[in-house]
Design an enzyme around this catalytic site. Structure first.
Site, PDB file in Angstrom:
ATOM      1  N   CYS A 136     -46.282  60.113 -54.652  1.00  9.70           N
ATOM      2  CA  CYS A 136     -45.963  61.358 -53.925  1.00  9.70           C
ATOM      3  C   CYS A 136     -44.460  61.590 -53.786  1.00  9.70           C
ATOM      4  CB  CYS A 136     -46.585  61.327 -52.528  1.00  9.70           C
ATOM      5  SG  CYS A 136     -48.354  61.073 -52.557  1.00  9.70           S
ATOM      6  N   HIS A 172     -43.436  63.586 -45.285  1.00 11.37           N
ATOM      7  CA  HIS A 172     -44.519  63.638 -46.284  1.00 11.37           C
ATOM      8  C   HIS A 172     -45.836  63.579 -45.509  1.00 11.37           C
ATOM      9  CE1 HIS A 172     -47.277  62.773 -49.425  1.00 11.37           C
ATOM     10  NE2 HIS A 172     -47.420  61.503 -49.127  1.00 11.37           N
ATOM     11  N   SER A 215     -46.336  55.974 -52.796  1.00 11.12           N
ATOM     12  CA  SER A 215     -46.919  54.630 -52.814  1.00 11.12           C
ATOM     13  C   SER A 215     -46.433  53.865 -54.028  1.00 11.12           C
ATOM     14  CB  SER A 215     -48.445  54.730 -52.848  1.00 11.12           C
ATOM     15  OG  SER A 215     -48.906  55.240 -51.624  1.00 11.12           O
ATOM     16  N   GLU A 228     -48.393  63.242 -60.072  1.00  9.64           N
ATOM     17  CA  GLU A 228     -49.123  62.015 -60.382  1.00  9.64           C
ATOM     18  C   GLU A 228     -50.533  62.382 -60.849  1.00  9.64           C
ATOM     19  OE1 GLU A 228     -50.259  59.538 -56.993  1.00  9.64           O
ATOM     20  OE2 GLU A 228     -49.138  60.897 -55.696  1.00  9.64           O
TER      21      GLU A 228
HETATM   22  N1  COA Z   1     -62.234  61.138 -32.543  1.00 11.62           N
HETATM   23  C1  COA Z   1     -60.896  61.062 -32.698  1.00 11.62           C
HETATM   24  N2  COA Z   1     -60.292  60.147 -33.523  1.00 11.62           N
HETATM   25  C2  COA Z   1     -61.076  59.294 -34.195  1.00 11.62           C
HETATM   26  C3  COA Z   1     -62.486  59.329 -34.077  1.00 11.62           C
HETATM   27  C4  COA Z   1     -63.071  60.302 -33.204  1.00 11.62           C
HETATM   28  N3  COA Z   1     -64.398  60.417 -33.038  1.00 11.62           N
HETATM   29  N4  COA Z   1     -63.003  58.380 -34.874  1.00 11.62           N
HETATM   30  C5  COA Z   1     -61.945  57.755 -35.493  1.00 11.62           C
HETATM   31  N5  COA Z   1     -60.794  58.300 -35.069  1.00 11.62           N
HETATM   32  C6  COA Z   1     -59.429  57.958 -35.489  1.00 11.62           C
HETATM   33  C7  COA Z   1     -59.189  56.476 -35.604  1.00 11.62           C
HETATM   34  O1  COA Z   1     -58.873  55.903 -34.340  1.00 11.62           O
HETATM   35  C8  COA Z   1     -58.003  56.451 -36.560  1.00 11.62           C
HETATM   36  O2  COA Z   1     -56.803  56.770 -35.876  1.00 11.62           O
HETATM   37  P1  COA Z   1     -55.475  55.884 -36.107  1.00 11.62           P
HETATM   38  O3  COA Z   1     -55.196  55.896 -37.566  1.00 11.62           O
HETATM   39  O4  COA Z   1     -54.459  56.574 -35.279  1.00 11.62           O
HETATM   40  O5  COA Z   1     -55.822  54.505 -35.626  1.00 11.62           O
HETATM   41  C9  COA Z   1     -58.302  57.628 -37.508  1.00 11.62           C
HETATM   42  O6  COA Z   1     -59.258  58.439 -36.807  1.00 11.62           O
HETATM   43  C10 COA Z   1     -58.872  57.204 -38.835  1.00 11.62           C
HETATM   44  O7  COA Z   1     -59.953  56.366 -38.586  1.00 11.62           O
HETATM   45  P2  COA Z   1     -60.199  55.091 -39.503  1.00 11.62           P
HETATM   46  O8  COA Z   1     -61.388  54.364 -38.990  1.00 11.62           O
HETATM   47  O9  COA Z   1     -58.927  54.324 -39.676  1.00 11.62           O
HETATM   48  O10 COA Z   1     -60.539  55.856 -40.858  1.00 11.62           O
HETATM   49  P3  COA Z   1     -60.963  55.312 -42.271  1.00 11.62           P
HETATM   50  O11 COA Z   1     -61.239  53.860 -42.284  1.00 11.62           O
HETATM   51  O12 COA Z   1     -62.058  56.218 -42.699  1.00 11.62           O
HETATM   52  O13 COA Z   1     -59.635  55.545 -43.175  1.00 11.62           O
HETATM   53  C11 COA Z   1     -57.645  56.437 -44.153  1.00 11.62           C
HETATM   54  C12 COA Z   1     -58.633  56.514 -42.968  1.00 11.62           C
HETATM   55  C13 COA Z   1     -56.488  57.402 -43.905  1.00 11.62           C
HETATM   56  C14 COA Z   1     -57.095  55.009 -44.273  1.00 11.62           C
HETATM   57  C15 COA Z   1     -58.396  56.839 -45.450  1.00 11.62           C
HETATM   58  O14 COA Z   1     -58.799  58.176 -45.341  1.00 11.62           O
HETATM   59  C16 COA Z   1     -57.584  56.667 -46.723  1.00 11.62           C
HETATM   60  O15 COA Z   1     -57.565  55.581 -47.299  1.00 11.62           O
HETATM   61  N6  COA Z   1     -56.886  57.750 -47.177  1.00 11.62           N
HETATM   62  C17 COA Z   1     -56.064  57.698 -48.370  1.00 11.62           C
HETATM   63  C18 COA Z   1     -54.777  56.927 -48.175  1.00 11.62           C
HETATM   64  C19 COA Z   1     -53.664  57.701 -47.563  1.00 11.62           C
HETATM   65  O16 COA Z   1     -53.683  58.898 -47.466  1.00 11.62           O
HETATM   66  N7  COA Z   1     -52.638  56.967 -47.151  1.00 11.62           N
HETATM   67  C20 COA Z   1     -51.486  57.569 -46.507  1.00 11.62           C
HETATM   68  C21 COA Z   1     -50.176  56.988 -46.850  1.00 11.62           C
HETATM   69  S1  COA Z   1     -49.476  57.649 -48.345  1.00 11.62           S
END
Ligand code: COA
Length: 389
Positions: free
Chosen positions: A110, A232, A306, A78
């Site tokens: 992916c 994945h 996705s 992609e």
């Molecule tokens: N210690 C341990 N864990 C912590 C933490 C800390 N100090 N602070 C936050 N976390 C955890 C959160 O609880 C959360 O866990 P959970 O998902 O099990 O609930 C995780 O870390 C991520 O925190 P979050 O606030 O949700 O992160 P974010 O808003 O920055 O976004 C993604 C995370 C993955 C949504 C973002 O990186 C993203 O959009 N990535 C691209 C999309 C992707 O890869 N999608 C996957 C499907 S193909």
């Protein structure tokens, strides 16, 4: 006739960042990245590398005599570098493959390497003399200082699909599921992904459970029929979310073994980041090298793209598989060069991206065999470097 993955190899970029450094630069608790996301390091992409050079580097690690047998090359990506020409044609030249060969590119976020593997199985079933080279190659790019930044990464997995495979005989039953949704996409004008990250996490788990349950309905198998389930891994926590969704509080030995094997699958991905199409297959290499799996056991695989599409399928591990998967990965990952967050940001902004301008890159500092030396008259200039720095 058994058909499946005969050999596998992986390549990534020469550079990486420590995610603890990224956390410090972004003012985030490092445990969010290390535990919450489940990543330790991230591959950094210099402008001299793209999905073509990475794909060629992965395939070059396969034995020469095997590459000489290739009759079809399918790139799954992609991060395509042309809306018309298949990236595999550049790779075919860099690898000096036979001219009498079929080359095409697949796309569905992916997921498309799994489609490519299934199409390859079909070709081999129709003509057992076919050797299909499937290359899953991508650069996961979300943008500096975005929530997706920590889930970036880059790399390629090359796989040969043949009759009587040495690694994994793919079974015929599989369950696919597709819905038109907007969790992640990259419009033609954009060099970076658009993503609704939290929504994509939910859809991923939902599609996993739907495809797994359908596979179980069709086959009558149970959890105990799997030595491992490879997921994945856009980031390694995602595999945990998937497996937790299935196992809940199951503390049986079967469930514990699946959990332990997930940890083994996550090991290499933790150091590289997201490979998009290649992530599941780097996970499979990691599982086979670091996990508790035995020949003749069944491995389940969950592929997700996705947009969105999921597929759950399975394969039987073959005796002697250890000889046919990339064996020095841990050492190679250790030997990469660490860069600072400033250097990473600089390299990030040097990418060719959507630019049409003529450009010449300085390839002298890139130790890779295959490099993108620039662009002239809107044609990309790929070169083979005959030295390893
Ligand atoms: N210690 C341990 N864990 C912590 C933490 C800390 N100090 N602070 C936050 N976390 C955890 C959160 O609880 C959360 O866990 P959970 O998902 O099990 O609930 C995780 O870390 C991520 O925190 P979050 O606030 O949700 O992160 P974010 O808003 O920055 O976004 C993604 C995370 C993955 C949504 C973002 O990186 C993203 O959009 N990535 C691209 C999309 C992707 O890869 N999608 C996957 C499907 S193909």
């Amino acid at each position: 006739m058994k058909i499946g993955i005969d050999q596998m190899a992986f390549a990534t970029t020469p550079y990486y960042i420590e995610l603890s450094d990224l956390a410090a630069a972004r003012g985030v608790d490092p445990n969010k990245f290390k535990i919450g996301i489940g990543q330790d390091r991230q591959a950094v992409v210099p402008p001299t590398q793209d999905m073509v050079t990475l794909g060629a580097a992965a395939a070059k690690k396969l034995p020469k005599n095997a590459l000489r047998q290739v009759t079809t090359l399918i790139t799954a990506t992609e991060s395509g570098i042309d809306n018309s020409k298949a990236s595999g044609i550049y790779i075919k030249r860099l690898l000096k493959l036979n001219d009498y060969i079929r080359v095409v590119e697949t796309k569905e976020a992916c997921y498309s390497a799994t489609a490519a593997l299934q199409f390859a199985r079909g070709l081999v079933a129709l003509n057992p003399e076919e050797t299909v080279l499937v290359i899953a190659s991508d650069i996961a790019r979300y943008g500096l200082k975005t929530p997706g930044e920590v889930t970036q990464g880059a790399g390629a997995v090359a796989m040969l699909v043949t009759k009587n495979p040495h690694v994994l005989a793919i079974e015929s039953v599989s369950a696919s599921y597709t819905k038109d949704i907007m969790d992640f996409w990259r419009p033609l004008f954009a060099a970076e992904a658009h993503v609704d990250g939290k929504y994509s996490n939910q859809v991923y788990v939902d599609f996993f459970l739907k495809t797994y349950q359908r596979y179980i309905q069709i086959t009558g198998r149970t959890l105990a029929d799997f030595a491992a389930i490879a997921f994945h891994l856009p980031y390694t926590k995602m595999g945990k979310k998937g497996l937790d969704g299935l196992l809940n509080n199951d503390q049986s030995p079967v469930a514990q073994r699946l959990r332990n094997n997930l940890t083994a699958e996550q090991q290499f991905s933790r150091q590289v980041g997201n490979l998009y199409t290649g992530s599941l297959y780097l996970g499979l290499i990691s599982l086979l090298q670091n996990g508790d799996v035995q020949p003749r056991e069944r491995i389940g695989l969950f592929s997700y793209g996705s947009g969105a599409e999921g597929e759950f399928y399975s394969g039987i591990l073959q005796p002697g598989y250890q000889e046919y998967i990339d064996s020095h990965l841990q050492e190679e990952l250790q030997n990469r060069q660490q860069v600072t967050i400033d250097q990473y940001e600089h390299l990030f902004n040097q990418q060719l991206g959507m630019s049409s301008a003529d450009v010449e890159f300085d390839v002298s500092s890139d130790p890779s065999e295959y490099v993108l030396a620039g662009q002239k008259n809107a044609q990309r200039n790929y070169q083979i470097q005959d030295r390893q720095l």
